[in-house]
Design a protein around this motif. Structure first.
Motif, PDB file in Angstrom:
ATOM      1  N   LEU A 198     -43.679  22.653 -29.477  1.00 47.44           N
ATOM      2  CA  LEU A 198     -44.883  23.242 -30.062  1.00 47.44           C
ATOM      3  C   LEU A 198     -45.346  22.434 -31.273  1.00 47.44           C
ATOM      4  O   LEU A 198     -46.548  22.221 -31.466  1.00 47.44           O
ATOM      5  N   THR A 199     -44.396  21.974 -32.083  1.00 49.98           N
ATOM      6  CA  THR A 199     -44.752  21.143 -33.225  1.00 49.98           C
ATOM      7  C   THR A 199     -45.479  19.884 -32.773  1.00 49.98           C
ATOM      8  O   THR A 199     -46.385  19.392 -33.453  1.00 49.98           O
ATOM      9  N   ALA A 200     -45.090  19.364 -31.613  1.00 55.90           N
ATOM     10  CA  ALA A 200     -45.725  18.159 -31.077  1.00 55.90           C
ATOM     11  C   ALA A 200     -47.197  18.382 -30.765  1.00 55.90           C
ATOM     12  O   ALA A 200     -47.966  17.418 -30.677  1.00 55.90           O
ATOM     13  N   LEU A 201     -47.603  19.641 -30.604  1.00 56.41           N
ATOM     14  CA  LEU A 201     -48.989  19.960 -30.263  1.00 56.41           C
ATOM     15  C   LEU A 201     -49.745  20.523 -31.465  1.00 56.41           C
ATOM     16  O   LEU A 201     -50.871  21.014 -31.309  1.00 56.41           O
ATOM     17  N   ARG A 202     -49.153  20.433 -32.640  1.00 55.81           N
ATOM     18  CA  ARG A 202     -49.789  20.975 -33.839  1.00 55.81           C
ATOM     19  C   ARG A 202     -50.541  19.882 -34.589  1.00 55.81           C
ATOM     20  O   ARG A 202     -50.030  18.781 -34.797  1.00 55.81           O
ATOM     21  N   TYR A 203     -51.750  20.211 -35.002  1.00 60.97           N
ATOM     22  CA  TYR A 203     -52.574  19.263 -35.756  1.00 60.97           C
ATOM     23  C   TYR A 203     -53.522  20.052 -36.641  1.00 60.97           C
ATOM     24  O   TYR A 203     -54.243  20.932 -36.160  1.00 60.97           O
ATOM     25  N   LEU A 204     -53.488  19.759 -37.939  1.00 60.63           N
ATOM     26  CA  LEU A 204     -54.323  20.446 -38.927  1.00 60.63           C
ATOM     27  C   LEU A 204     -54.187  21.964 -38.819  1.00 60.63           C
ATOM     28  O   LEU A 204     -55.173  22.709 -38.778  1.00 60.63           O
TER      29      LEU A 204
ATOM     30  N   GLY B 125     -24.882  13.292 -38.557  1.00 55.20           N
ATOM     31  CA  GLY B 125     -25.073  14.351 -37.562  1.00 55.20           C
ATOM     32  C   GLY B 125     -25.565  13.840 -36.226  1.00 55.20           C
ATOM     33  O   GLY B 125     -25.447  12.643 -35.913  1.00 55.20           O
ATOM     34  N   PRO B 126     -26.137  14.728 -35.405  1.00 59.84           N
ATOM     35  CA  PRO B 126     -26.540  14.366 -34.047  1.00 59.84           C
ATOM     36  C   PRO B 126     -27.652  13.320 -34.022  1.00 59.84           C
ATOM     37  O   PRO B 126     -28.416  13.161 -34.978  1.00 59.84           O
ATOM     38  N   SER B 127     -27.733  12.614 -32.909  1.00 58.59           N
ATOM     39  CA  SER B 127     -28.839  11.685 -32.691  1.00 58.59           C
ATOM     40  C   SER B 127     -30.142  12.471 -32.568  1.00 58.59           C
ATOM     41  O   SER B 127     -30.152  13.644 -32.188  1.00 58.59           O
ATOM     42  N   GLY B 128     -31.243  11.810 -32.881  1.00 59.81           N
ATOM     43  CA  GLY B 128     -32.545  12.479 -32.822  1.00 59.81           C
ATOM     44  C   GLY B 128     -33.615  11.582 -32.251  1.00 59.81           C
ATOM     45  O   GLY B 128     -34.443  11.045 -32.994  1.00 59.81           O
ATOM     46  N   PRO B 129     -33.629  11.383 -30.920  1.00 62.68           N
ATOM     47  CA  PRO B 129     -34.690  10.562 -30.340  1.00 62.68           C
ATOM     48  C   PRO B 129     -36.045  11.256 -30.466  1.00 62.68           C
ATOM     49  O   PRO B 129     -36.122  12.466 -30.669  1.00 62.68           O
ATOM     50  N   LEU B 130     -37.094  10.485 -30.355  1.00 62.00           N
ATOM     51  CA  LEU B 130     -38.420  11.075 -30.344  1.00 62.00           C
ATOM     52  C   LEU B 130     -38.604  11.900 -29.066  1.00 62.00           C
ATOM     53  O   LEU B 130     -37.998  11.603 -28.036  1.00 62.00           O
ATOM     54  N   LEU B 131     -39.440  12.919 -29.157  1.00 65.02           N
ATOM     55  CA  LEU B 131     -39.602  13.858 -28.050  1.00 65.02           C
ATOM     56  C   LEU B 131     -41.015  13.768 -27.471  1.00 65.02           C
ATOM     57  O   LEU B 131     -41.935  14.457 -27.934  1.00 65.02           O
ATOM     58  N   PRO B 132     -41.237  12.943 -26.460  1.00 63.80           N
ATOM     59  CA  PRO B 132     -42.530  12.957 -25.774  1.00 63.80           C
ATOM     60  C   PRO B 132     -42.712  14.294 -25.056  1.00 63.80           C
ATOM     61  O   PRO B 132     -41.777  14.816 -24.434  1.00 63.80           O
ATOM     62  N   VAL B 133     -43.913  14.857 -25.149  1.00 62.97           N
ATOM     63  CA  VAL B 133     -44.201  16.155 -24.554  1.00 62.97           C
ATOM     64  C   VAL B 133     -45.421  16.026 -23.638  1.00 62.97           C
ATOM     65  O   VAL B 133     -46.445  15.472 -24.029  1.00 62.97           O
ATOM     66  N   GLU B 134     -45.287  16.539 -22.430  1.00 60.23           N
ATOM     67  CA  GLU B 134     -46.430  16.633 -21.522  1.00 60.23           C
ATOM     68  C   GLU B 134     -46.993  18.041 -21.649  1.00 60.23           C
ATOM     69  O   GLU B 134     -46.257  19.025 -21.548  1.00 60.23           O
TER      70      GLU B 134
ATOM     71  N   ARG C 135     -32.505  19.252 -27.446  1.00 59.69           N
ATOM     72  CA  ARG C 135     -32.272  20.200 -28.540  1.00 59.69           C
ATOM     73  C   ARG C 135     -32.258  19.518 -29.898  1.00 59.69           C
ATOM     74  O   ARG C 135     -32.563  20.152 -30.918  1.00 59.69           O
ATOM     75  N   THR C 136     -31.905  18.235 -29.954  1.00 65.01           N
ATOM     76  CA  THR C 136     -31.867  17.537 -31.236  1.00 65.01           C
ATOM     77  C   THR C 136     -32.970  16.489 -31.358  1.00 65.01           C
ATOM     78  O   THR C 136     -33.010  15.757 -32.344  1.00 65.01           O
ATOM     79  N   ALA C 137     -33.848  16.413 -30.353  1.00 70.38           N
ATOM     80  CA  ALA C 137     -34.955  15.459 -30.413  1.00 70.38           C
ATOM     81  C   ALA C 137     -35.977  15.906 -31.451  1.00 70.38           C
ATOM     82  O   ALA C 137     -36.073  17.086 -31.794  1.00 70.38           O
ATOM     83  N   VAL C 138     -36.766  14.972 -31.946  1.00 70.12           N
ATOM     84  CA  VAL C 138     -37.698  15.251 -33.031  1.00 70.12           C
ATOM     85  C   VAL C 138     -39.093  14.761 -32.670  1.00 70.12           C
ATOM     86  O   VAL C 138     -39.272  13.933 -31.772  1.00 70.12           O
ATOM     87  N   VAL C 139     -40.069  15.281 -33.385  1.00 71.76           N
ATOM     88  CA  VAL C 139     -41.449  14.841 -33.211  1.00 71.76           C
ATOM     89  C   VAL C 139     -41.995  14.374 -34.557  1.00 71.76           C
ATOM     90  O   VAL C 139     -41.546  14.840 -35.611  1.00 71.76           O
ATOM     91  N   LEU C 140     -42.930  13.458 -34.503  1.00 75.32           N
ATOM     92  CA  LEU C 140     -43.574  12.957 -35.711  1.00 75.32           C
ATOM     93  C   LEU C 140     -44.915  13.649 -35.897  1.00 75.32           C
ATOM     94  O   LEU C 140     -45.530  14.089 -34.930  1.00 75.32           O
ATOM     95  N   PRO C 141     -45.398  13.756 -37.122  1.00 75.30           N
ATOM     96  CA  PRO C 141     -46.646  14.484 -37.374  1.00 75.30           C
ATOM     97  C   PRO C 141     -47.838  13.864 -36.636  1.00 75.30           C
ATOM     98  O   PRO C 141     -47.943  12.641 -36.524  1.00 75.30           O
ATOM     99  N   ASN C 142     -48.710  14.715 -36.129  1.00 81.42           N
ATOM    100  CA  ASN C 142     -49.911  14.225 -35.462  1.00 81.42           C
ATOM    101  C   ASN C 142     -50.933  13.656 -36.431  1.00 81.42           C
ATOM    102  O   ASN C 142     -51.945  13.097 -36.006  1.00 81.42           O
TER     103      ASN C 142
END
Length: 332
Positions: free
Chosen positions: A59-65, A208-217, A280-287
């Motif tokens: 959901l964070t991956a789809l957040r903007y402003l 801690g755990p690895s945190g790859p980027l999380l591409p979301v469709e 579960r440990t993947a991350v997203v960057l700000p839009n």
């Protein structure tokens, strides 16, 4: 009507601006900022998602402003492929990975920002906090680049930006461990056979755990639709992202559902379970990021360190100053 993928976004924007666009668009989260700025996707009321229906990061991956655009359908985190025909066991930590890595048991990594982001989180807090603030000093970026530089000459570690070549080496059994996402699974399984492929979360590090980027469709709602069509599109989006459909898409298409209620039984779907655990440990960057330019700055930091042009500290400092200028961040 078939639309080539490289034309899809542009044709969608044009059609929607002309008032004849589709009701739903399926596309990656990296389109959100541009489509929202163009006014061609409709924000979603958070109540439409249901309580705890989707992975928070999706959901964070789809957040903007402070608005949400779309329903997360599937996620594609990179994870650690390993060759079970070679008797490989997935290492849980970077120390275990190095202990196993040798000339006959190699690991292949692409040393570029997107595919190698996961190690930044293993050594620190990541480049951004949950509010989107740039937190370079606490990120672990310097420590991760230092680790890569130190292991780059080991006989069991192959660092190369040629993704195709590394994939071929994994297929041919010349490397045991390979980092990639689920989108490569079909090709690998077709050549190697499903039984040869294992998938596990990437190794953790000191922090801690690895945190790859999380591409979301995601399924995004068009703005050219009537109220009636918008209601229908909402119903379809909820249907296509429900647990039943998520399970079907996982089984038939190797998609990792963004719906948290999809049960991924590792006894039935061992490979999918590896990706699901990694998600579960993947991350997203700000839009709010200027992504293409940001990624290029990150790539330059990796390349300069591994070429010996800059020390990790120098490369990260240069990266930080360039990001501040790119994003027009305040001194604070």
């Amino acid at each position: 009507m078939y639309v080539p993928s490289e034309e899809l976004k542009e044709r969608y924007v044009l059609a929607t601006q002309q008032g004849v666009g589709p009701d739903l668009l399926m596309g990656p989260n990296e389109w959100v900022r541009e489509l929202a700025d163009e006014g061609v996707v409709r924000p979603i009321d958070p109540e439409e998602y249901g309580i705890n229906a989707y992975m928070p990061a999706s959901l964070t991956a789809l957040r903007y402003l402070d608005e949400y655009y779309g329903f997360p359908m599937a996620v594609y985190p990179a994870a650690l492929y390993y060759n079970q025909n070679l008797g490989a066991a997935p290492p849980k930590t970077l120390d275990e990975l190095l202990a196993q890595a040798n000339a006959d048991n190699s690991v292949a990594l692409v040393p570029r920002f997107i595919p190698a982001y996961w190690g930044i989180e293993s050594f620190g807090a990541g480049l951004f906090d949950p509010t989107g603030k740039f937190t370079l000093a606490e990120s672990g970026f310097t420590e991760w680049l230092t680790w890569l530089s130190e292991v780059s000459d080991l006989p069991g570690v192959i660092l190369n930006p040629d993704t195709v070549a590394l994939r071929e080496m994994y297929i041919e059994g010349r490397v045991t461990y390979y980092v990639a996402g689920p989108e490569e699974l079909d090709v690998l399984a077709e050549v190697m056979g499903e039984d040869a492929i294992g998938v596990a979360p990437l190794p953790s590090g000191p922090a801690g755990p690895s945190g790859p980027l999380l591409p979301v469709e995601a399924l995004m709602l068009g703005t050219a639709s009537s109220a009636e069509q918008t209601d229908a599109a909402l119903a379809i989006a909820r249907f296509l992202t429900n647990p039943q459909q998520g399970t079907t898409f996982m089984r038939e298409l190797a998609h990792i559902s963004a719906n948290q209620d999809v049960v991924v039984d590792r006894r039935i779907y061992p490979v999918m379970a590896g990706f699901a655990r990694q998600a579960r440990t993947a991350v997203v960057l700000p839009n709010s990021l200027n992504r293409d330019a940001f990624y290029l700055l990150g790539d330059r930091a990796y390349a300069n360190v591994l070429a010996g042009t800059l020390t990790p500290e120098e490369a990260v400092c240069e990266f930080g100053l360039d990001v501040i200028e790119l994003q027009e961040y305040t001194p604070e």
